[in-house]
Design a protein around this motif. Structure first.
Motif, PDB file in Angstrom:
ATOM      1  N   ARG A   1       0.832  -1.184   0.000  1.00  0.00           N
ATOM      2  CA  ARG A   1       0.000   0.000   0.000  1.00  0.00           C
ATOM      3  C   ARG A   1       0.873   1.243   0.000  1.00  0.00           C
ATOM      4  NH1 ARG A   1      -3.526   0.583   4.484  1.00  0.00           N
ATOM      5  NH2 ARG A   1      -1.779  -0.188   5.712  1.00  0.00           N
ATOM      6  N   ASP A   2       1.772   1.295  -0.965  1.00  0.00           N
ATOM      7  CA  ASP A   2       2.654   2.451  -1.016  1.00  0.00           C
ATOM      8  C   ASP A   2       1.936   3.605  -1.703  1.00  0.00           C
ATOM      9  OD1 ASP A   2       4.042   0.491  -3.511  1.00  0.00           O
ATOM     10  OD2 ASP A   2       3.114   2.419  -3.961  1.00  0.00           O
ATOM     11  N   LEU A   3       2.631   4.686  -1.847  1.00  0.00           N
ATOM     12  CA  LEU A   3       2.006   5.869  -2.417  1.00  0.00           C
ATOM     13  C   LEU A   3       2.325   6.039  -3.891  1.00  0.00           C
ATOM     14  CD1 LEU A   3       2.410   8.278   0.628  1.00  0.00           C
ATOM     15  CD2 LEU A   3       0.405   6.958  -0.071  1.00  0.00           C
ATOM     16  N   GLY A   4       2.774   4.985  -4.513  1.00  0.00           N
ATOM     17  CA  GLY A   4       2.972   4.990  -5.953  1.00  0.00           C
ATOM     18  C   GLY A   4       4.255   5.652  -6.391  1.00  0.00           C
ATOM     19  N   ARG A   5       4.361   5.773  -7.712  1.00  0.00           N
ATOM     20  CA  ARG A   5       5.506   6.496  -8.274  1.00  0.00           C
ATOM     21  C   ARG A   5       5.043   7.945  -8.341  1.00  0.00           C
ATOM     22  NH1 ARG A   5       6.570   3.304 -12.135  1.00  0.00           N
ATOM     23  NH2 ARG A   5       8.090   2.190 -10.879  1.00  0.00           N
TER      24      ARG A   5
ATOM     25  N   LEU B   1       7.611   5.362   1.592  1.00  0.00           N
ATOM     26  CA  LEU B   1       6.375   4.909   0.965  1.00  0.00           C
ATOM     27  C   LEU B   1       6.300   5.220  -0.529  1.00  0.00           C
ATOM     28  CD1 LEU B   1       3.835   5.946   3.768  1.00  0.00           C
ATOM     29  CD2 LEU B   1       4.829   3.695   3.352  1.00  0.00           C
ATOM     30  N   LEU B   2       7.326   5.863  -1.043  1.00  0.00           N
ATOM     31  CA  LEU B   2       7.323   6.222  -2.462  1.00  0.00           C
ATOM     32  C   LEU B   2       8.061   5.160  -3.261  1.00  0.00           C
ATOM     33  CD1 LEU B   2       8.226  10.031  -2.138  1.00  0.00           C
ATOM     34  CD2 LEU B   2       5.952   9.021  -2.419  1.00  0.00           C
ATOM     35  N   LYS B   3       7.516   4.804  -4.411  1.00  0.00           N
ATOM     36  CA  LYS B   3       8.162   3.810  -5.274  1.00  0.00           C
ATOM     37  C   LYS B   3       9.443   4.401  -5.850  1.00  0.00           C
ATOM     38  CE  LYS B   3       4.956   0.515  -7.326  1.00  0.00           C
ATOM     39  NZ  LYS B   3       3.492   0.758  -7.371  1.00  0.00           N
ATOM     40  N   PRO B   4      10.386   3.521  -6.222  1.00  0.00           N
ATOM     41  CA  PRO B   4      11.616   4.023  -6.851  1.00  0.00           C
ATOM     42  C   PRO B   4      11.308   4.918  -8.044  1.00  0.00           C
ATOM     43  CG  PRO B   4      11.806   1.686  -6.394  1.00  0.00           C
ATOM     44  CD  PRO B   4      10.397   2.066  -6.052  1.00  0.00           C
ATOM     45  N   ARG B   5      12.180   5.865  -8.245  1.00  0.00           N
ATOM     46  CA  ARG B   5      12.086   6.876  -9.313  1.00  0.00           C
ATOM     47  C   ARG B   5      10.968   7.885  -9.063  1.00  0.00           C
ATOM     48  NH1 ARG B   5      12.641   2.617 -12.658  1.00  0.00           N
ATOM     49  NH2 ARG B   5      10.834   3.074 -13.954  1.00  0.00           N
ATOM     50  N   SER B   6      10.437   7.878  -7.860  1.00  0.00           N
ATOM     51  CA  SER B   6       9.547   8.972  -7.464  1.00  0.00           C
ATOM     52  C   SER B   6      10.407  10.216  -7.291  1.00  0.00           C
ATOM     53  CB  SER B   6       8.862   8.667  -6.132  1.00  0.00           C
ATOM     54  OG  SER B   6       7.898   7.662  -6.277  1.00  0.00           O
TER      55      SER B   6
ATOM     56  N   LYS C   1      17.262   5.740  -5.162  1.00  0.00           N
ATOM     57  CA  LYS C   1      16.003   5.260  -5.701  1.00  0.00           C
ATOM     58  C   LYS C   1      15.019   6.399  -5.896  1.00  0.00           C
ATOM     59  CE  LYS C   1      16.164   0.477  -4.769  1.00  0.00           C
ATOM     60  NZ  LYS C   1      15.497  -0.656  -4.093  1.00  0.00           N
ATOM     61  N   LEU C   2      15.213   7.406  -5.060  1.00  0.00           N
ATOM     62  CA  LEU C   2      14.337   8.566  -5.181  1.00  0.00           C
ATOM     63  C   LEU C   2      15.106   9.715  -5.819  1.00  0.00           C
ATOM     64  CD1 LEU C   2      12.600   8.822  -1.691  1.00  0.00           C
ATOM     65  CD2 LEU C   2      11.685   7.804  -3.778  1.00  0.00           C
TER      66      LEU C   2
ATOM     67  N   LEU D   1       4.607   9.055 -13.750  1.00  0.00           N
ATOM     68  CA  LEU D   1       4.062   9.223 -12.409  1.00  0.00           C
ATOM     69  C   LEU D   1       2.602   8.807 -12.334  1.00  0.00           C
ATOM     70  CD1 LEU D   1       5.540  12.715 -11.440  1.00  0.00           C
ATOM     71  CD2 LEU D   1       6.450  10.449 -10.899  1.00  0.00           C
ATOM     72  N   ASP D   2       2.241   8.213 -11.192  1.00  0.00           N
ATOM     73  CA  ASP D   2       0.830   7.892 -11.003  1.00  0.00           C
ATOM     74  C   ASP D   2       0.220   8.620  -9.815  1.00  0.00           C
ATOM     75  OD1 ASP D   2       2.047   4.634 -10.096  1.00  0.00           O
ATOM     76  OD2 ASP D   2       1.701   6.345  -8.760  1.00  0.00           O
ATOM     77  N   HIS D   3       1.026   9.480  -9.202  1.00  0.00           N
ATOM     78  CA  HIS D   3       0.508  10.184  -8.031  1.00  0.00           C
ATOM     79  C   HIS D   3       1.181  11.542  -7.877  1.00  0.00           C
ATOM     80  CE1 HIS D   3      -0.616   9.745  -3.426  1.00  0.00           C
ATOM     81  NE2 HIS D   3      -1.278  10.715  -4.024  1.00  0.00           N
TER      82      HIS D   3
END
Lengths: 341, 262
Positions: free
Chosen positions: A81-85, A108-113, A141-142, A172-174
């Motif tokens: 339940r992360d916060l997406g990319r 909570l952020l996906k890599p490349r956020s 990663k971020l 990005l999705d978020h």
């Protein structure tokens, strides 16, 4: 204190208090010393414990971080339940609550956020960036970007919006905007001393106008589209709902913000809007409150909250906000207080 | 003669936004409730309209001292000119009444996401929030507390202080800010009588702007319907309730009272 980089010290301090609040075994001073030496052994162990502290409220992370499963990969990679990319923008990120949120959100952020940290102090932002990078063992990663901006000024707001626009949105999705930057105003004075509109205007410029215009700019830069989640958080306060003597500017600003974000929620059903009142946090702002509040009774109650250990660590409150964002079932536009959750 | 139940006795009354709409109606309604020797200060941007109002009032109420303060309250000089208008007024009064009525709707043809210009938002808040605080502070400092003097501060509020309306972000935020501001004032100054009065939907220029310009379709049509079906209130209807509340003087200081609650 223990040879950490400067940036870790505050977090570890908060973390230590947070752990003790969770009624763990580090309450007593002797055990604290033990914890100190334990922590100084290696960077890996430091990171392990820091992560555990950050995610203290998160059941999944506690499981992952248990001594029987010292699997570093699980702990560093995003939680379920992360916060997406995401493009995650945090204002007032250099210290206090904003700084803690930067750490917690980074988990909570996906890599490349993209984690965009906004504040007036470039130095503190860069330090924060380094500390977060260190946390991940240098694996970038971020994409962490520091934006030095004074949100009281038009240029500051525009610079921040521009920095957001420069983020490539394709993957990005978020979009997550945390409106955290704020000031207390001069709480040593009462309403009848505010005879100068310029002073009140300056206050409202940072605490109200800046938040609206920044939010507007970011939402314009990332308009509605399917598969793009857009979330806006307003760091609110009990002061948005209740008047406090000698706090006219702060209460007025917070009341205005809450309403502002309620209107936004009405207008934009696809934007997830949350006014989160974090509770009384142990920060510089709280220090200001207990030192300077003009109302004697108020000042006394802040002091006793402090001396009786009733202040919340930023981590404890931040963890609740993380859960709200992960669960994502709050009513858009709602005012939610730490103590209600 | 005037009984205390129907009048404020010898008073100093200040009304901002007095040139038209609710403010003007307020001036005309309150004048008969003031004893001879009272002073009525009328503040607004338009000197012409103020002078017109002053002329109308002085014909009907020759025993009143009338002063106009043509001022843009969104700036320091404007606030100061209102304060200047009340200095040298007769200190021997039993009532001070300040009506913070001046306000603007803001651009209701746009949504939150369109307010990217900080200067525009600041300008709005300057008139609708800052000036109300500064005028109030200035007036109360100029007319300090003393026994035998009842000091009343009224904030002309709105349902918008409590509920969000789409395409009305500036107005709602400003009204919410003002209500809180006056609640803090009420907390700090227990001898002050502070009232947040929401007058209901009035048949004024502001209402016309609301029904012609609101970007939100549902809102715009409900304003049109209210107008078409004669559901708008006259200013006098609303003021008479306000006067009643003020004269009875039983409200809790800092309360938000709506026309429809009374």
């Amino acid at each position: 204190m223990w040879g950490f980089t400067g940036g870790f010290e505050v977090s570890m301090h908060d973390c230590r208090r947070d752990v003790s609040q969770s009624a763990q075994s580090f309450e007593k001073r002797a055990e604290m010393h033990e914890m100190h030496s334990f922590l100084s052994e290696s960077l890996d162990i430091k990171r392990h414990t820091l992560l555990r502290c950050i995610n203290t409220q998160h059941p999944a992370s506690l499981k992952a971080a248990s001594p029987q499963h010292p699997n570093m990969e699980n702990e560093i990679s995003p939680e379920p339940r992360d916060l997406g990319r995401a493009l995650c923008i945090i204002t007032g990120a250099s210290k206090g609550f904003g700084r803690t949120l930067a750490f917690q959100l980074s988990c909570l952020l996906k890599p490349r956020s993209v984690l965009m940290l906004v504040a007036r102090s470039a130095e503190q932002l860069n330090q924060l960036k380094e500390d977060i990078i260190t946390l991940y063992g240098g694996q970038n990663k971020l994409d962490i970007r520091c934006v030095q901006a004074d949100l009281e000024k038009k240029e500051g707001v525009e610079k921040t919006v521009q920095a957001a626009k420069e983020t490539s949105v394709s993957e990005l999705d978020h979009i997550l905007l945390i409106n955290n930057a704020a000031s207390l105003g001069d709480v040593s004075r009462f309403a009848l001393t505010f005879t100068d509109p310029a002073e009140v205007n300056r206050y409202l410029s940072l605490n109200v106008s800046g938040a609206l215009s920044l939010t507007a700019g970011v939402l314009q830069a990332f308009p509605h589209r399917l598969s793009l989640r857009r979330s806006v958080v307003n760091i609110s306060s009990l002061c948005a709902l209740k008047p406090f003597p000698s706090w006219v500017l702060y209460c007025t600003g917070k009341a205005a913000r809450d309403m502002m974000f309620r209107v936004l929620a009405e207008e934009e059903p696809d934007v997830r809007v949350l006014s989160y009142a974090p509770g009384p946090l142990d920060t510089d702002m709280q220090l200001q409150a207990r030192r300077f509040s003009g109302d004697l009774q108020l000042r006394r109650s802040f002091s006793s909250m402090f001396s009786e250990g009733q202040l919340l660590s930023c981590e404890t409150s931040g963890a609740k906000l993380m859960k709200l964002l992960q669960d994502n079932d709050f009513q858009s536009g709602a005012h939610l207080d730490f103590y209600e959750l | 003669m005037m009984s205390s139940a129907s009048g404020f006795g010898k008073a100093l009354v200040i009304i901002t936004g007095a040139s038209k709409g609710f403010g003007r109606a307020l001036a005309l309604s309150i004048a008969p409730r003031l004893a001879a020797g009272s002073a009525l200060i009328l503040a607004a941007r338009s000197d012409d309209l103020l002078q017109q109002l002053k002329a109308d009032l002085s014909r009907a109420h020759p025993a009143l001292t009338l002063r106009c303060a043509a001022a843009d309250l969104s700036c320091q000089a404007g606030v100061e000119s209102v304060i200047a208008a009340i200095t040298h007024s007769d200190p021997d009064i039993e009532h001070l009444l300040l009506f913070n009525n001046a306000a603007s709707l803001g651009d209701v043809s746009r949504f939150c996401g369109d307010f990217t210009d900080v200067d525009e938002v600041n300008s709005y808040l300057s008139l609708n929030v800052s000036s109300a605080l500064c005028v109030t502070a200035g007036v109360l400092r100029a007319v300090p507390r003393r026994s035998g003097l009842t000091r009343v501060v009224v904030n002309i509020s709105s349902l918008c202080a409590l509920r969000p309306f789409p395409s009305w972000v500036l107005y709602c935020s400003g009204k919410a800010a003002r209500d809180m501001m006056f609640r803090v004032l009420a907390e700090e100054e227990p001898e002050l009588r502070v009232l947040n009065y929401a007058p209901g939907p009035l048949d004024t220029d502001m209402q016309r702007q609301a029904r012609s310009s609101s970007a939100d379709d549902a809102l715009r049509s409900s304003f049109s319907v209210m107008h078409a079906q004669g559901q708008l209130l006259t200013c006098d209807q609303s003021i008479s309730k306000l006067m009643q509340v003020l004269l009875e003087d039983k409200y809790t200081s800092g309360a938000h009272l709506d026309f429809y609650d009374l």
